[in-house]
Design a protein around this motif. Structure first.
Motif, PDB file in Angstrom:
ATOM      1  N   HIS A  92      40.611  45.902  36.641  1.00  0.00           N
ATOM      2  CA  HIS A  92      41.946  46.051  37.465  1.00  0.00           C
ATOM      3  C   HIS A  92      42.461  44.672  37.763  1.00  0.00           C
ATOM      4  CE1 HIS A  92      43.847  49.082  40.248  1.00  0.00           C
ATOM      5  NE2 HIS A  92      44.847  47.739  40.257  1.00  0.00           N
ATOM      6  N   HIS A 108      46.282  42.250  37.820  1.00  0.00           N
ATOM      7  CA  HIS A 108      47.748  42.208  37.670  1.00  0.00           C
ATOM      8  C   HIS A 108      48.198  40.888  37.320  1.00  0.00           C
ATOM      9  CE1 HIS A 108      47.978  46.297  39.345  1.00  0.00           C
ATOM     10  NE2 HIS A 108      47.318  45.912  40.357  1.00  0.00           N
ATOM     11  N   ASP A 167      41.633  43.851  41.378  1.00  0.00           N
ATOM     12  CA  ASP A 167      42.992  44.251  41.691  1.00  0.00           C
ATOM     13  C   ASP A 167      43.512  43.195  42.192  1.00  0.00           C
ATOM     14  OD1 ASP A 167      45.440  45.372  42.385  1.00  0.00           O
ATOM     15  OD2 ASP A 167      44.535  46.742  44.239  1.00  0.00           O
TER      16      ASP A 167
HETATM   17 ZN   LIG Z   1      46.416  47.497  41.460  1.00  0.00          ZN
END
Ligand SMILES: [Zn+2]
Length: 451
Positions: free
Chosen positions: A103, A105, A339
């Motif tokens: 995960h 970005h 994340d």
């Molecule tokens: Zn995310």
């Protein structure tokens, strides 16, 4: 069309049996390709401890790499390789599969900057190139990118697949699919919450169309987010599975329940869910990527308040960890992802190592934690036949660290070599930048004399 409970769920189309023995692209879409001419360059990693992510413990062994594949794992006493092989002594080091982050970005701004700053696709591509460099330097050989700006995620995935930039493999979802006003579009708008990022669609047909659109653009996984209606999530999962792609969801409460009922493959984050939903996840073999550390970062920054027009709940560290423990007790497969929102890209790999420590705190052994980081993640990517463990025939995605990460996770900081697709991207802990080799002109240049 609303599916009734009697309507059979579409299971993931598995292309592996029909493509057996055929070379395919190295992503879950598995497009057949012509075999490349064999160069047979052989490299040997000798003298180290091998943690293969299959056996429970590390052992003394030798890893032989041929081109971009693992040719063999030999007993330490063997010297069964051609004389022209490059032999690298890794005595005292641990050889393991490259790490996988489920995960990230890649293209998100570094912090909650103004939407007019850092928010463009061009900026995202540049930032993503930088983040990919940090990731490969830290021992990651695959990442799953779960929302980004414009076409940047697809471009980065392609440049990585071509080995044109120093980067892990990129499995990208491209853009989140959500209902109007859903997660990643809610107010207040931030650089990552706007129309260049999420796709807002309404109605089952539109959700099906959005899945087809990101597939067309180059996605190798589908990411959806709350909010949605049952027929919308059912249509998305149905269409993605027909295309052979897995679906994951960033959702909470009733949306998690709907997604699990629709046959979704995975749920991101430790967001609120009922015990009944956790039981259903276990029954349906729904996996999870809990991302505990990033929520800890949010809690550490602002005391757990995470208010938006879409997300109306408070969190505590204990609530999040309880979800994790309940999922583990239910036998739910869990992968490791960070994340990388806000400044988390700058915290690589600390944020990932912290995530691994949550797994240990939650009852995982160190070996099982490293397996979650490698082979379990590969399974969740539907890529475990190609990556995630050190076995003959798999792609040569390898991390060598100066230490014993199976005994101390902090040793993952001590990166020596990182090999992806058989290419040595990092040696001695430093990025290796091969010198540009100029192509010859089509015809000889003019002589250096005046006539
Ligand atoms: Zn995310």
């Amino acid at each position: 069309m609303l599916m009734s409970a009697a309507h059979a769920q579409v299971s993931l189309q598995d292309r592996r049996p029909v493509l057996k023995g055929i070379e395919t692209v190295d992503d879950p879409r598995r497009i057949p390709r012509k075999p490349a001419a064999k160069k047979s360059k052989i490299t040997v990693l000798r003298g180290g401890r091998v943690f293969d992510a299959v056996s429970a413990a590390a052992r003394s062994a030798t890893v032989v790499i041929e081109d971009n594949h693992i040719r063999a794992i030999l007993p330490a006493s063997s010297t069964d390789w051609p004389t022209e092989a490059r032999v690298i002594d890794v005595t005292g080091e641990t050889v393991m599969p490259g790490l996988i982050d489920m995960h990230v970005h890649l293209t998100y701004p570094d912090s909650d900057a103004n939407i007019d700053e850092q928010g463009s696709a061009v900026d995202g591509a540049m930032r993503g190139t930088r983040n990919l460099r940090w990731l490969i330097e830290s021992g990651f050989t695959s990442v799953r990118d779960l929302n980004g700006v414009g076409e940047a995620p697809y471009v980065l995935a392609q440049w990585s697949a071509d080995n044109a930039i120093p980067a892990p493999r990129v499995f990208t979802a491209g853009h989140i699919i959500t209902g109007t006003g859903g997660h990643a579009t809610e107010r207040p708008l931030t650089p990552t919450h706007g129309h260049d990022y999420a796709i807002e669609v309404n109605g089952a047909d539109a959700w099906r169309g959005a899945v087809r659109q990101v597939f067309k653009d180059g996605a190798s996984v589908i990411k959806i987010a709350s909010h949605f209606a049952p027929d919308e999530v059912e249509a998305a999962v149905d269409e993605a599975h027909r295309l052979g792609l897995k679906v994951t969801c960033d959702c909470e409460g009733i949306y998690t329940e709907m997604a699990v009922k629709a046959g979704i493959d995975m749920i991101e984050h430790p967001l609120p869910r009922t015990d009944a939903t956790i039981t259903l996840m276990a029954k349906n073999h729904t996996a999870s990527v809990p991302t505990l550390q990033v929520y800890q970062n949010v809690i550490d920054r602002n005391g757990g308040f995470y208010g938006s027009t879409s997300r109306r709940f408070a969190m505590t560290s204990q609530d999040d960890f309880d979800v994790f423990k309940k999922m583990k007790a239910a036998g739910i497969a869990m992968g490791v992802g960070t994340d990388t929102i806000g400044d988390a890209n700058k915290m690589i790999p600390n944020v990932y190592i912290a995530e691994l420590k949550w797994f240990v705190k939650g009852g995982y052994s160190l070996a099982d934690t490293l397996k979650a980081a490698t082979i379990v993640n590969a399974r969740l990517l539907d890529m475990d036949d190609k990556i995630g463990s050190l076995e003959a025939g798999k792609l040569a995605d390898i991390l060598v660290v100066r230490g014993n990460p199976d005994q101390s996770l902090d040793d993952l900081q001590k990166v020596d070599l990182v090999i992806k697709d058989g290419i040595f991207y990092v040696e001695n802990g430093q990025l290796v930048t091969p010198r540009h080799v100029a192509q010859p002109l089509l015809k000889p240049s003019p002589p250096e004399t005046t006539k």
